[in-house]
Scaffold this motif. Structure first.
Motif, PDB file in Angstrom:
ATOM      1  N   PHE A  10       0.827  -1.203   0.000  1.00  0.00           N
ATOM      2  CA  PHE A  10       0.000   0.000   0.000  1.00  0.00           C
ATOM      3  C   PHE A  10       0.866   1.260   0.000  1.00  0.00           C
ATOM      4  O   PHE A  10       0.573   2.231  -0.702  1.00  0.00           O
ATOM      5  N   GLY A  11       1.930   1.247   0.782  1.00  0.00           N
ATOM      6  CA  GLY A  11       2.827   2.400   0.831  1.00  0.00           C
ATOM      7  C   GLY A  11       3.522   2.642  -0.499  1.00  0.00           C
ATOM      8  O   GLY A  11       3.664   3.789  -0.942  1.00  0.00           O
ATOM      9  N   THR A  12       3.959   1.581  -1.150  1.00  0.00           N
ATOM     10  CA  THR A  12       4.601   1.712  -2.453  1.00  0.00           C
ATOM     11  C   THR A  12       3.612   2.222  -3.492  1.00  0.00           C
ATOM     12  O   THR A  12       3.955   3.080  -4.319  1.00  0.00           O
ATOM     13  N   ALA A  13       2.384   1.718  -3.466  1.00  0.00           N
ATOM     14  CA  ALA A  13       1.360   2.199  -4.400  1.00  0.00           C
ATOM     15  C   ALA A  13       1.086   3.681  -4.167  1.00  0.00           C
ATOM     16  O   ALA A  13       0.975   4.454  -5.132  1.00  0.00           O
ATOM     17  N   LEU A  14       1.004   4.105  -2.916  1.00  0.00           N
ATOM     18  CA  LEU A  14       0.774   5.517  -2.608  1.00  0.00           C
ATOM     19  C   LEU A  14       1.942   6.369  -3.085  1.00  0.00           C
ATOM     20  O   LEU A  14       1.741   7.428  -3.692  1.00  0.00           O
ATOM     21  N   LEU A  15       3.160   5.919  -2.837  1.00  0.00           N
ATOM     22  CA  LEU A  15       4.343   6.654  -3.265  1.00  0.00           C
ATOM     23  C   LEU A  15       4.364   6.803  -4.788  1.00  0.00           C
ATOM     24  O   LEU A  15       4.624   7.892  -5.308  1.00  0.00           O
TER      25      LEU A  15
END
Length: 81
Positions: A10-15
């Motif tokens: 999720f963090g990578t997708a947001l970034l």
């Protein structure tokens, strides 16, 4: 430590969503997205959407898996002393 994997996805997708959404010419995308979505070939916006979508889907999959394992562990009776 159970929900670390979905958090990373999720963090990578947001970034990537934030990075690719800025007004720059370059984007970060997975190179194999056109294999699954041929219309994305040559279109940076669609490549970005496909990459973010795939990472979100993987995050949801791992979140559901971890949630299931967590619920199963809570249902198991505690061992006797």
């Amino acid at each position: 430590m159970r929900f670390v994997t979905p958090s990373v996805f999720f963090g990578t997708a947001l970034l990537l969503w934030v990075y690719n959404g800025r007004a720059g010419e370059d984007i970060l995308a997975l190179s194999f997205i056109p294999t699954f979505w041929p219309e994305a070939t040559g279109d940076p916006q669609k490549l970005s959407q496909g990459t973010v979508g795939l990472l979100m889907a993987m995050g949801l999959f791992f979140f559901a898996r971890d949630l299931t394992l967590w619920a199963r562990a809570r249902r198991r009776p505690a061992p006797p002393d």
